[in-house]
Design an enzyme around this catalytic site. Structure first.
Site, mmCIF file in Angstrom:
data_model
loop_
_atom_site.group_PDB
_atom_site.id
_atom_site.type_symbol
_atom_site.label_atom_id
_atom_site.label_comp_id
_atom_site.label_asym_id
_atom_site.label_seq_id
_atom_site.Cartn_x
_atom_site.Cartn_y
_atom_site.Cartn_z
ATOM 1 N N ASP A 194 0.830 -1.207 0.000
ATOM 2 C CA ASP A 194 0.000 0.000 0.000
ATOM 3 C C ASP A 194 0.865 1.257 0.000
ATOM 4 O OD1 ASP A 194 -2.700 -1.463 0.771
ATOM 5 O OD2 ASP A 194 -1.174 -2.149 2.174
ATOM 6 N N ARG B 138 5.400 -10.059 -4.844
ATOM 7 C CA ARG B 138 4.077 -10.189 -4.229
ATOM 8 C C ARG B 138 3.327 -8.864 -4.309
ATOM 9 N NH1 ARG B 138 5.646 -10.058 2.256
ATOM 10 N NH2 ARG B 138 5.017 -7.889 2.573
ATOM 11 N N GLU C 22 0.870 -5.629 -5.199
ATOM 12 C CA GLU C 22 0.641 -4.776 -6.372
ATOM 13 C C GLU C 22 1.875 -3.996 -6.796
ATOM 14 O OE1 GLU C 22 -2.119 -0.915 -7.427
ATOM 15 O OE2 GLU C 22 -3.065 -2.606 -6.402
#
Length: 368
Positions: free
Chosen positions: A15, A261, A263
């Site tokens: 994120d 892994r 995004e």
């Protein structure tokens, strides 16, 4: 333009990885004044050493960073408010937005599913008069695209051609000279591993060790801790530190094979133009596998590589070592290399997410 970007750290580094790249694109690429709100500065500092985890507010690379805690600081909203992945800005901040009606964006998760195109850019009218727009990253011109800095291909190509700079970089990360020599001179494959805890890392290590020439596997500290007990002839497992995002990109660019892994790392591995395995963030009811298949439908992989990608994300990796042997060996490996570069070149023709988002917000601001 003044922008507030809100980030809650759920996937440790994914994120904040996306939000930090976006903040830099808007600030450095478009000249925006960016204020980034982050609830976990410890995770942020792992990928950006300039961040001081104890600071309530600080400025790093011309971007203001606010430690997002309760109660949130009473700051005036900018012209644009971007909430990453539906993280919901503080109620008091939303109340302040009602006075200025900034362009409000919900930056969604990346997906290759077809429905994304029809939802991209849609408004959602709230009862309080505010309007939130949904903005989808994606793989087509009908979406917001992917984050890609100007000149990225040229920088990558120059790096991939500079063996001396690569060797100095790996030495600085702590890669022993013997492991470096195995890669450079003895035919070992250089691989990176950045995975979630459930990844079948030990099984993949065996597959890498069995390759002709073996492999050198670079793993960040704390990732796949079970590998610390693995000792295999033909495989050097080297622990390396977490590095800032530009160095992470360089690491992916020089490796022969990347396992990533989430995004942010997925997109950066794609820009490397090298074969990679993507471990998608697991969701209930195997929803993530539907997203994985939607992306695989857009990526012309050789069948063994496609099967390995699916197995890497499956709870049962029983056939994984055999699939890895097939996908990583000749002639499939050469076909996979060509497919990775061709897919990267196609995607590079699409607009950058930072530019599409900035243009979208600029148009919205004209209607305020």
């Amino acid at each position: 333009m003044r922008a507030d970007v809100f980030c809650r750290v759920v996937d440790n580094y994914g994120d904040i990885g996306v939000c930090w790249r976006l903040a830099r694109r808007l600030a450095h690429g478009r000249g925006w004044q960016v204020r980034l709100w982050v609830d976990d500065l410890d995770a942020f500092a792992r990928i950006e050493p300039e961040v001081a985890p104890a600071a309530a507010q600080q400025t790093v690379q011309r971007i203001e960073i606010v430690h997002w805690r309760d109660p949130a600081p009473a700051l005036e909203p900018g012209d644009v408010v971007i909430e990453a992945f539906a993280c919901d800005p503080p109620p008091a901040f939303i109340a302040a937005m009602r006075a200025s009606h900034p362009a409000w964006i919900n930056l969604e998760y990346l997906s290759a599913e077809a429905w994304v195109e029809s939802c991209h850019g849609l408004p959602s009218q709230r009862a309080d008069g505010l309007v939130k727009h949904f903005f989808f990253p994606g793989f087509t011109a009908a979406t917001g695209g992917l984050i890609r800095e100007p000149g990225l291909s040229a920088e990558r190509d120059a790096w991939q051609a500079d063996a001396g700079a690569q060797d100095a970089f790996l030495t600085r990360l702590g890669v022993p000279g013997a492991a470096l020599s195995r890669w450079r001179n003895q035919g070992a494959r250089l691989a990176t591993l950045f995975c979630y805890p459930q990844a079948p890392a030990a099984d993949m290590a065996q597959a890498l060790a069995a390759l002709p020439g073996g492999a050198v596997l670079l793993v960040p500290q704390g990732v796949a801790p079970a590998l610390d007990a693995v000792a295999l002839a033909g495989l050097d497992i080297v622990r390396i530190p977490f590095v800032p995002q530009p160095d992470f990109d360089r690491l992916l660019w020089l490796a022969d094979f990347n396992m990533v892994r989430g995004e942010d790392s997925f997109v950066r591995a794609a820009w490397a133009g090298r074969p990679f395995l993507w471990q998608i963030y697991a969701q209930d009811d195997a929803v993530h596998l539907t997203k994985l298949d939607a992306w695989l439908a857009r990526y012309d992989l050789p069948a063994p590589a496609r099967a390995l990608m699916r197995a890497w994300n499956d709870a049962d990796f029983a056939q994984g070592p055999a699939l890895a042997a097939a996908a990583l060996g000749a002639p499939v490996w050469q076909a996979w290399q060509a497919a990775a570069r061709a897919w990267e070149e196609r995607q590079a023709q699409l607009p950058d997410l930072g530019d599409t988002l900035a243009d979208f917000c600029t148009e919205l601001s004209k209607t305020r």
